[in-house]
Write a protein that holds these residues in place. Sequence first.
Motif, PDB file in Angstrom:
ATOM      1  N   LEU A 314       0.769  -1.388   0.266  1.00 63.74           N
ATOM      2  CA  LEU A 314       0.062  -0.112   0.034  1.00 63.74           C
ATOM      3  C   LEU A 314       0.842   1.087  -0.018  1.00 63.74           C
ATOM      4  N   LEU A 315       0.842   2.086  -1.118  1.00 61.80           N
ATOM      5  CA  LEU A 315       1.719   3.205  -1.126  1.00 61.80           C
ATOM      6  C   LEU A 315       1.129   4.479  -0.335  1.00 61.80           C
ATOM      7  N   GLN A 316       1.671   4.390   1.074  1.00 67.09           N
ATOM      8  CA  GLN A 316       1.266   5.465   1.587  1.00 67.09           C
ATOM      9  C   GLN A 316       2.424   6.258   1.990  1.00 67.09           C
ATOM     10  N   SER A 317       2.322   7.729   2.340  1.00 66.29           N
ATOM     11  CA  SER A 317       3.644   8.462   2.399  1.00 66.29           C
ATOM     12  C   SER A 317       4.161   7.925   3.743  1.00 66.29           C
ATOM     13  N   PRO A 318       5.568   8.005   4.026  1.00 65.43           N
ATOM     14  CA  PRO A 318       6.319   8.303   2.619  1.00 65.43           C
ATOM     15  C   PRO A 318       6.434   6.924   1.956  1.00 65.43           C
ATOM     16  N   ALA A 319       6.336   7.065   0.546  1.00 59.74           N
ATOM     17  CA  ALA A 319       6.412   5.720  -0.352  1.00 59.74           C
ATOM     18  C   ALA A 319       7.882   5.865  -0.676  1.00 59.74           C
ATOM     19  N   THR A 320       8.537   4.543  -0.678  1.00 61.14           N
ATOM     20  CA  THR A 320       9.883   4.427  -1.341  1.00 61.14           C
ATOM     21  C   THR A 320      10.004   4.863  -2.735  1.00 61.14           C
ATOM     22  N   ALA A 321      11.196   5.236  -3.120  1.00 56.85           N
ATOM     23  CA  ALA A 321      11.427   5.558  -4.549  1.00 56.85           C
ATOM     24  C   ALA A 321      11.177   4.598  -5.576  1.00 56.85           C
ATOM     25  N   ALA A 322      11.487   3.219  -4.720  1.00 54.81           N
ATOM     26  CA  ALA A 322      11.273   1.936  -5.715  1.00 54.81           C
ATOM     27  C   ALA A 322       9.578   1.724  -5.762  1.00 54.81           C
ATOM     28  N   ASN A 323       9.083   1.956  -4.776  1.00 50.23           N
ATOM     29  CA  ASN A 323       7.549   1.889  -4.884  1.00 50.23           C
ATOM     30  C   ASN A 323       7.014   2.782  -5.987  1.00 50.23           C
ATOM     31  N   ILE A 324       7.620   4.056  -5.807  1.00 51.20           N
ATOM     32  CA  ILE A 324       7.091   4.904  -6.882  1.00 51.20           C
ATOM     33  C   ILE A 324       7.247   4.646  -8.188  1.00 51.20           C
TER      34      ILE A 324
END
Length: 514
Positions: A314-324
Motif C-alpha cells: 500500500l503506497l502510503q507516504s512516505p512511499a519509497t522511491a522503488a515503490n513510486i
Amino acid sequence: MATATSLSLAQAPGAATGSLPSLGDNSELSAAAERRIGDRIAVSIYRDPDYLDDPVLGDYLQNIWQPLMAAARARGELNAELDERFSWEVFLVRDRSVNAFALPGGYFGVHLGLIASVSNADELAAVLAHELSHVTQRHISRLMTQQNRQAPWMIAAMVLGALAASKNPNAASAAIVGGQAVAVQNQLNFSRDMEREADRVGFGVMTDAGFASRGVASMFEKLQQASQLNDNGSFPYLRSHPLTTERIAEAQSRLQLDAKASAKPSRQSESEAGKARVLHAMMALRARILAGPGVDALRSMVAEAQRRPASLPLLQSPATAANIRDAGALYGGALAATQLRDFAGARTLLARLKPAVAEIPTASHALGLLSIEIDLLAGVVPPSASSFDMAKATARADVLTQGRALMAAQRAREVSGRLQTWVASHPKDAAAWQLLAAAYGNQNQTVRSIRAEAESRAAQLDYAAALDRLKAAQAFMRSNPASADYVEGSIIDTRTRQIELVLKEQALQDKVDR
C-alpha cells in the motif's frame, strides 16, 4: 518546438526578493497588438498534428499552472491589463524533446518530453514559473520593439519558422517567410538580462505559489548535466538559450541565501508531497507514451511493468522511491498495452496497481480514468458508466471522459445537458464543443450540432471555418422549415454577425500591418 520566443526551460530560476530592480517596460508594442500576433501563431499551432489535447495531462498541468498564476497576481507581477487581454493558455506538444516555450500574447507550450523527464511537480513548476515571468515582464514585446520593425504578420511567420526549425533545422528557411533561421534566432532570443530577470521573478512566483525551491535546484542540475554532456538534441533550449556561468552562479547563490523561501508554508504536507510524487510518476509515463515512442518502446514498457512485483505494498507516504517507480511502471505498462490494443493485458496491469494506490485519491482517480479509456478503445461500454452523474463532474478530464462513456452507453441527452453548462463557463474548450456537437447529432438536433461545430472552430481561432459552419446551419434551417429552432436560430444569427465582424477587423488590421 523551441528557439524563437521559447524559454530555455526553467533555466536557473531567480531570487524571490522584490528589492531588485526590473528592467522596466520599454516596449512600444501594445498588449492588444502582442495578443494579435500570438493569435496568428496559435491558429497554426492548433492545426499542427503535434498539438495534443489530452484532458488528463492537461488537468495535471493546470493544477500546477493555476497556483503560479495566482501567485503572479498576488505579487503584482501580472497586472490587470495583461491578465484581461492575454490568453494565458498552456498547451501540450507531442514532442519527446525536453522543452517549454512562451509565445506572444500569453500562449505557452509544453513538450511531452519535459513532463516525462522532470522528477516531480516542483521541477515542472520551476519551468512554468520562468516561462510565465518572460510574459509578465513583457520580454517578448521588448524584443520586438528593440530588434525589429517587421509587420506583425511577418513576426508571427518568423516565430513559427523558428519553432519549426527546432524540429527540423534543415527546413527552417523554407518555413520562415522573408527571413532565415539565423536572422530569427538573433532577433528573438532573450537577452541575458531578460533571462536573469525571469530567473529572479520566476523563483519568487514559484515559491509564493507553495512549490519547493528544491525543484529549482534539481531542475538546474539536469540542465547543467545536459549542457556538460554536449546536448545531443534532447534539450532544444540549450541551443537557443545556453546556460552561462553568470546565471549558474546567481541561481546557486539565490538558493543558498533564500532563507525566506524555506520559511514559507508549503502548499503540501510531507504526506501530500509523497502522494504527489506517485501521481507524477504516473503522469510522466503517460506523457512519454503519448509522445509516440514507437511499437518497440511500448512493448518494452509493457515488459517492464510485467517484471514488477505481483503485489505492491500500500503506497502510503512516505512511499519509497522503488515503490513510486513501480507505480509509474504499472500505469505506463497498462497505457502502453492499451496503445498496442492488448486490452486484457492492460486491465491486468491496472488491477495490480489499484490496491496499492487505494489511499491516494489523485492516483486512484487517474486509474479510474484510464480504465474508462481502455474500455472505450476496446469498443465496450465502461461498467462504471451506470453510476456516472455528470452534473457532479467538475474537472475537465472527468467531464470529457465521462461524456464519451455516456455517449457509448446511448445517454446523449445527459451529455448534452452537462456540456451546455460546461461550455457556458468554458467557451474556449474546443473538445467540449465537439463532443456536444456529437451529442446533439445523436439526438437528431442538427442545427444545434452544426452550431456546436462552429463554436469548436471559433475556440481554436479558425473564424473562417466557424463562419462556414454557421452559414451551413442557417442554410439547413431555410431548407428544412420543420427543423426550425427559433432560439437557436437567433443565437446563430448573432454569432454569425459577431464572427463576420471579427474577420473584417482582421482583414483591416492585415492591411495596416502590411
